[in-house]
Design an enzyme around this catalytic site. Structure first.
Site, PDB file in Angstrom:
ATOM      1  N   ASP A 187       0.841  -1.200   0.000  1.00 41.26           N
ATOM      2  CA  ASP A 187       0.000   0.000   0.000  1.00 41.26           C
ATOM      3  C   ASP A 187       0.875   1.248   0.000  1.00 41.26           C
ATOM      4  OD1 ASP A 187       0.690  -0.663   2.786  1.00 41.26           O
ATOM      5  OD2 ASP A 187      -0.502   1.098   3.286  1.00 41.26           O
ATOM      6  N   GLU A 195       0.012  -0.667   5.753  1.00 48.54           N
ATOM      7  CA  GLU A 195       1.029  -0.145   6.665  1.00 48.54           C
ATOM      8  C   GLU A 195       0.924   1.361   6.833  1.00 48.54           C
ATOM      9  OE1 GLU A 195       4.850   1.555   8.033  1.00 48.54           O
ATOM     10  OE2 GLU A 195       3.859   1.875   6.098  1.00 48.54           O
TER      11      GLU A 195
END
Length: 446
Positions: free
Chosen positions: A91, A153
């Site tokens: 991500d 994250e």
């Protein structure tokens, strides 16, 4: 494989790796609320595809409660060999103001050996460096390999922490490589041995039931925006040092950048002084830092003549290794409440916490990494700290105290992570993968 064979295999794999990174960066995998979830799932699917391409015999997407899936892969260890866990995340941060990008954020562009695009460095380069290093062995890995690639994250990564705490055997390893950091400069090898933790929250100041005409009520009606400005300004003194009681300075036992190097890397405007006092390494890597990262107030373009009823700010506190982020948040929130003028209402919501980390630098894995990095870069690495936080690292350290955690990667201080015009240097990506592959071979011999 000999070191020469490893170096050749990684170099030969670079064109394919660059194509893979280009495809991956083109996926806007922003896992923040309000962004399309389809793109995040598309990045998870491509991550699974990439790990399968390395020859790992077991690859799967794993649901993570309240989050996007992690991608897990493993290969059993040869008899007597250790196991290494590889971590990265797929991500990315939001693009932010697109007008500040010289090339479109999600249209990866190669310029002078650097690939530009959101996530090119943080942390899709980490994923690709793992893939490139593993492909060099053509499925015959010298150590046991486990891989876990996270899907959220950048926003609320603590959800994977809870998953790992409930499933420790899935990721148990003798050494852990976290490819989500980098070097001070391209070609300047370093290992990150210190991570600050994180405490972030939203503070809201409310003074009125609703906004009022400033001509009719200004001068007596309490302005929420003015109150918020005063509250936030109280966090630092005129020198930029923190004024919050209970947040002492720390000391970093290593060498930090010079002021000239830092000013150049950070792009500090001529004539503007740096914030705070004391050695830069202490300020950046071993002490608390407080940053206002966002404001909910009327924009200048949309402003009207009104006394504001409510104003909000996002406040981020960087917490030194070994310190409690929850206690730090409480100290800062307490200070903000005491600083609030006129009896205004102060509310705190959306708190996120993450612990810091301080590495042991004397183990067998670190020795093998030093040798690998010296061969890949032509000189031995030095220890540096990171002002950022990687929430899962502290969880790894708590669950597996005997495991060595090694933080390095293809990012560098000029990679503009979390900022417009993010990029990764492709030679640095190659050197990172060479380092990792050499490490795996060397560590197997131990």
């Amino acid at each position: 494989m000999t070191p020469e064979e490893i170096e050749y295999a990684v170099s030969a794999g670079m064109p394919r790796a660059v194509e893979d990174l280009t495809r991956l960066v083109a996926i806007p995998s922003v896992a923040f609320p309000g962004h399309p979830e389809e793109a995040v799932h598309a990045a998870a699917a491509m991550t699974e595809e990439l790990l399968r391409s390395t020859g790992l015999p077991h690859v799967q997407r794993i649901p993570v409660e309240g989050s996007f899936p992690a991608v897990y892969a493993e290969a059993p260890a040869p008899p007597g060999a250790p196991t290494v866990l590889l971590y990265a995340h797929y991500d990315v941060q939001p693009a932010g103001d697109e007008s500040l990008w010289r090339t479109p954020a999600f249209s990866p562009t190669l310029i002078d050996g650097r690939l530009y695009g959101r996530g090119a460095a943080d942390d899709k380069s980490g994923l690709i460096s793992h893939v490139l290093a593993l492909r060099a062995f053509q499925g015959r890995f010298p150590v046991g390999v486990k891989v876990i690639i996270e899907g959220q994250e950048e926003y609320a990564g603590e959800r994977l922490e809870r998953f790992v705490e409930r499933n420790p055997e899935l990721v148990r390893a003798d050494a852990i490589i976290v490819a989500d950091t980098g070097n001070p400069a391209v070609g300047d090898p370093a290992v990150t041995t210190s991570l600050r933790g994180l405490a972030a929250f939203t503070v809201e100041v409310r003074t009125l039931k609703e906004a009022l005409h400033s001509g009719s009520f200004g001068g007596a009606a309490p302005d929420a925006l003015a109150a918020l400005i005063r509250v936030l300004a109280s966090l630092h003194d005129d020198n930029g040092d923190i004024r919050v009681p209970g947040l002492p300075r720390g000391v970093f036992l290593g060498t930090g950048p010079s002021e000239e190097e830092f000013r150049a890397t950070a792009g500090v405007v001529d004539g503007v002084a740096l914030s705070g006092s004391g050695p830069l390494a202490d300020r950046l890597w071993a002490s608390y830092a407080i940053t206002v990262t966002g404001l909910d107030v009327p924009t200048v373009r949309g402003a009207v003549n009104a006394v504001q009823a409510v104003a909000r700010a996002r406040v981020t506190v960087r917490v030194p290794p070994g310190s409690d982020p929850s206690a730090a948040a409480a100290d800062v929130v307490g200070h903000l409440r005491r600083a609030a003028p006129w009896g205004v209402q102060v509310q705190v919501t959306d708190q996120v916490l993450g612990s810091g980390y301080l590495a042991d630098t004397g183990g067998r894995a670190r020795s093998a990494l030093n040798r690998a990095m010296k061969r890949a870069y032509g000189r031995s690495p030095r220890d540096i700290g990171s002002g950022g936080s990687i929430p899962l690292v502290a969880t790894f350290a708590k669950l597996f105290p005997a495991a060595e955690i090694l933080l390095f990667g293809a990012e560098d201080e000029e990679a503009a992570i979390h900022a417009p015009n993010e990029r990764v240097d492709l030679q640095e990506l190659c050197r990172t993968a060479v380092t990792e592959a050499l490490f795996l071979a060397d560590y197997a011999e131990l």
